[in-house]
Design a protein around this motif. Structure first.
Motif, PDB file in Angstrom:
ATOM      1  N   PRO A 146       0.811  -1.113  -0.006  1.00 33.77           N
ATOM      2  CA  PRO A 146       0.032   0.092  -0.115  1.00 33.77           C
ATOM      3  C   PRO A 146       0.858   1.116  -0.042  1.00 33.77           C
ATOM      4  O   PRO A 146       0.498   2.249  -0.610  1.00 33.77           O
ATOM      5  N   VAL A 147       2.194   1.086   0.556  1.00 32.74           N
ATOM      6  CA  VAL A 147       2.863   2.405   0.626  1.00 32.74           C
ATOM      7  C   VAL A 147       3.278   2.716  -0.908  1.00 32.74           C
ATOM      8  O   VAL A 147       3.169   3.834  -1.403  1.00 32.74           O
ATOM      9  N   VAL A 148       3.963   1.781  -1.438  1.00 35.64           N
ATOM     10  CA  VAL A 148       4.354   1.595  -2.867  1.00 35.64           C
ATOM     11  C   VAL A 148       3.417   2.315  -3.983  1.00 35.64           C
ATOM     12  O   VAL A 148       3.386   3.153  -4.727  1.00 35.64           O
ATOM     13  N   SER A 149       1.768   1.585  -3.547  1.00 40.76           N
ATOM     14  CA  SER A 149       0.827   2.133  -4.363  1.00 40.76           C
ATOM     15  C   SER A 149       0.285   3.234  -4.342  1.00 40.76           C
ATOM     16  O   SER A 149       0.044   3.955  -5.159  1.00 40.76           O
ATOM     17  N   SER A 150       0.306   3.763  -2.850  1.00 42.39           N
ATOM     18  CA  SER A 150      -0.064   5.282  -2.847  1.00 42.39           C
ATOM     19  C   SER A 150       0.958   6.302  -3.511  1.00 42.39           C
ATOM     20  O   SER A 150       0.458   7.143  -3.873  1.00 42.39           O
ATOM     21  N   ALA A 151       2.170   5.891  -3.343  1.00 45.42           N
ATOM     22  CA  ALA A 151       3.148   6.857  -3.854  1.00 45.42           C
ATOM     23  C   ALA A 151       3.198   6.883  -5.574  1.00 45.42           C
ATOM     24  O   ALA A 151       3.071   7.948  -6.145  1.00 45.42           O
ATOM     25  N   LEU A 152       2.876   5.615  -6.110  1.00 46.36           N
ATOM     26  CA  LEU A 152       2.667   5.691  -7.445  1.00 46.36           C
ATOM     27  C   LEU A 152       1.323   6.080  -7.720  1.00 46.36           C
ATOM     28  O   LEU A 152       1.454   6.798  -8.913  1.00 46.36           O
ATOM     29  N   SER A 153       0.188   5.976  -7.264  1.00 50.34           N
ATOM     30  CA  SER A 153      -1.175   6.638  -7.593  1.00 50.34           C
ATOM     31  C   SER A 153      -0.911   8.019  -7.484  1.00 50.34           C
ATOM     32  O   SER A 153      -1.646   8.717  -8.255  1.00 50.34           O
ATOM     33  N   SER A 154      -0.253   8.723  -6.604  1.00 48.89           N
ATOM     34  CA  SER A 154      -0.028  10.173  -6.589  1.00 48.89           C
ATOM     35  C   SER A 154       0.284  10.779  -7.836  1.00 48.89           C
ATOM     36  O   SER A 154       0.064  11.935  -8.345  1.00 48.89           O
TER      37      SER A 154
END
Length: 397
Positions: A146-154
């Motif tokens: 979720p950390v990497v996903s949130s960063a990439l989604s931004s």
């Protein structure tokens, strides 16, 4: 007239009840999701986990997730256990981080990367099955999804693009590069440019020739195909079509037959064909053709990426799928039939077509209303001077 040829009065309601019952288990099982929201957290978490397992194939259906999980246990219980643990850890981590934007957690969108991370860490481990210490890095890497996903989604949200399996690719390659083949506790399968293709067949998706999610059992492959068909026949069809396109590309490039038959040339193309063929684009014959072209392009991308990654002793994972599909999603076209949907409304292909029809009907109704308003305004403008003249004549008399 023969009364036996007359339709029964009960036939219509019976048929309607049948289709209503089938609708409860197909598509995205929306009624089930609404019912689960009112239940205890344990039941909600179970629904989210199975949706996350199915989201690997762009399927938001818990029953499909159950079928896929059964197929994984039928193939290799150790891989299945690691995949479920990764899904659970990733989902709980997203809850703790407050990542439930637009009900992303309940749709399984924060679970599928954890599924892949957990499974592939077990697949690429040089230790034999039931090496329990492997669960520790599995949980840690899945927690980071979720950390990497949130960063990439931004970043991707600026172009309204999905992140696909990029977090899985980043974290698995990070783990393999950090540990390597000589690690005392978590050694990885030793890869070389010559051996790389033989190892990669164990990836999560292959040519759907009974090797989906790394499964080489016909019973496991049959369950996964049934899971896709249950949710969306369109997804099932494009998965097999993309796999066939990738396999033909391998034959055209004179790839070793063993690599082709093992599914190396199929799994990325299958994912690309699904994504373009009705999931992120509304399904038309133009987007259907575009999906086939994307699958062929992805096969060439697979060959190039595999050769490059093998030099670093890393697996290609789903990098070819992510890169090729993102390129095709960034296409700009004046053809109205090539319509990319906003991420907020993306669903399964049949629902996407229904959404487009409703949107067109709404736009047509608004256009008709505006046209009638303009006509009324023009009529008032034309009748305005005449009324004014009548009034003046009445006053002069």
């Amino acid at each position: 007239m023969d009364n036996n040829n007359q339709p029964s009065h009960d036939e219509g309601p019976a048929r309607s009840c049948f289709f209503s019952a089938v609708g409860l288990f197909t598509g995205d099982m929306r009624l089930c999701r609404e019912w689960v929201k009112r239940q205890v957290l344990v039941l909600q978490l179970t629904d989210w986990i199975f949706r996350g397992v199915a989201q690997v194939m762009f399927v938001n259906n818990p029953l499909s997730g159950v079928l896929i999980t059964c197929s994984l246990f039928l193939q290799n219980p150790w891989w299945a256990l690691n995949g479920l643990l990764g899904t659970l850890t990733s989902t709980v981590s997203a809850m703790l981080l407050g990542q439930n934007r637009s009900d992303a957690i309940s749709a399984g969108l924060h679970g599928y990367n954890g599924t892949l991370v957990g499974m592939l860490m077990a697949v690429f481990s040089a230790k034999e099955s039931w090496y329990w210490w492997l669960l520790l890095p599995n949980m840690f890497m899945s927690m980071l999804c979720p950390v990497v996903s949130s960063a990439l989604s931004s970043v991707a949200s600026k172009w309204d693009l999905p992140i696909f399996t990029l977090p899985f690719n980043i974290l698995v390659c990070l783990h393999i590069a950090a540990t390597g083949a000589d690690h005392p506790f978590f050694p990885e399968v030793r890869r070389s440019p010559a051996l790389h293709l033989k190892v990669q067949w164990q990836m999560k998706l292959t040519s759907l020739q009974f090797q989906v999610y790394g499964c080489d059992s016909p019973w496991a492959g049959g369950l996964i195909l049934l899971a896709l068909l249950l949710s969306s026949p369109t997804i099932c069809f494009h998965a097999m079509l993309g796999s066939a396109a990738g396999t033909l590309s391998g034959l055209a490039l004179a790839a070793p037959h063993k690599d082709i038959f093992s599914g190396l040339w199929g799994y990325n193309s299958a994912l690309s064909c699904i994504a373009i063929g009705g999931v992120f684009y509304v399904l038309t014959w133009q987007t259907h053709l575009l999906a086939v072209i994307c699958a062929l392009f992805c096969a060439f991308m697979t060959a190039a990426t595999s050769n490059l990654m093998s030099m670093l002793a890393l697996p290609a994972c789903t990098w070819p799928f992510c890169l090729s599909t993102l390129i095709f999603l960034l296409i700009s076209s004046e053809i109205q039939a090539i319509c990319r949907l906003p991420l907020s409304v993306v669903s399964y292909p049949e629902e996407n077509r229904r959404y487009q029809r409703q949107l067109k009907a709404l736009q047509k109704a608004q256009h008709c209303q505006q046209s009638s308003s303009q006509k009324e305004a023009q009529q008032r403008e034309k009748s305005g001077p005449n009324v004014h003249l009548v009034v003046e004549m009445g006053c002069s008399e």
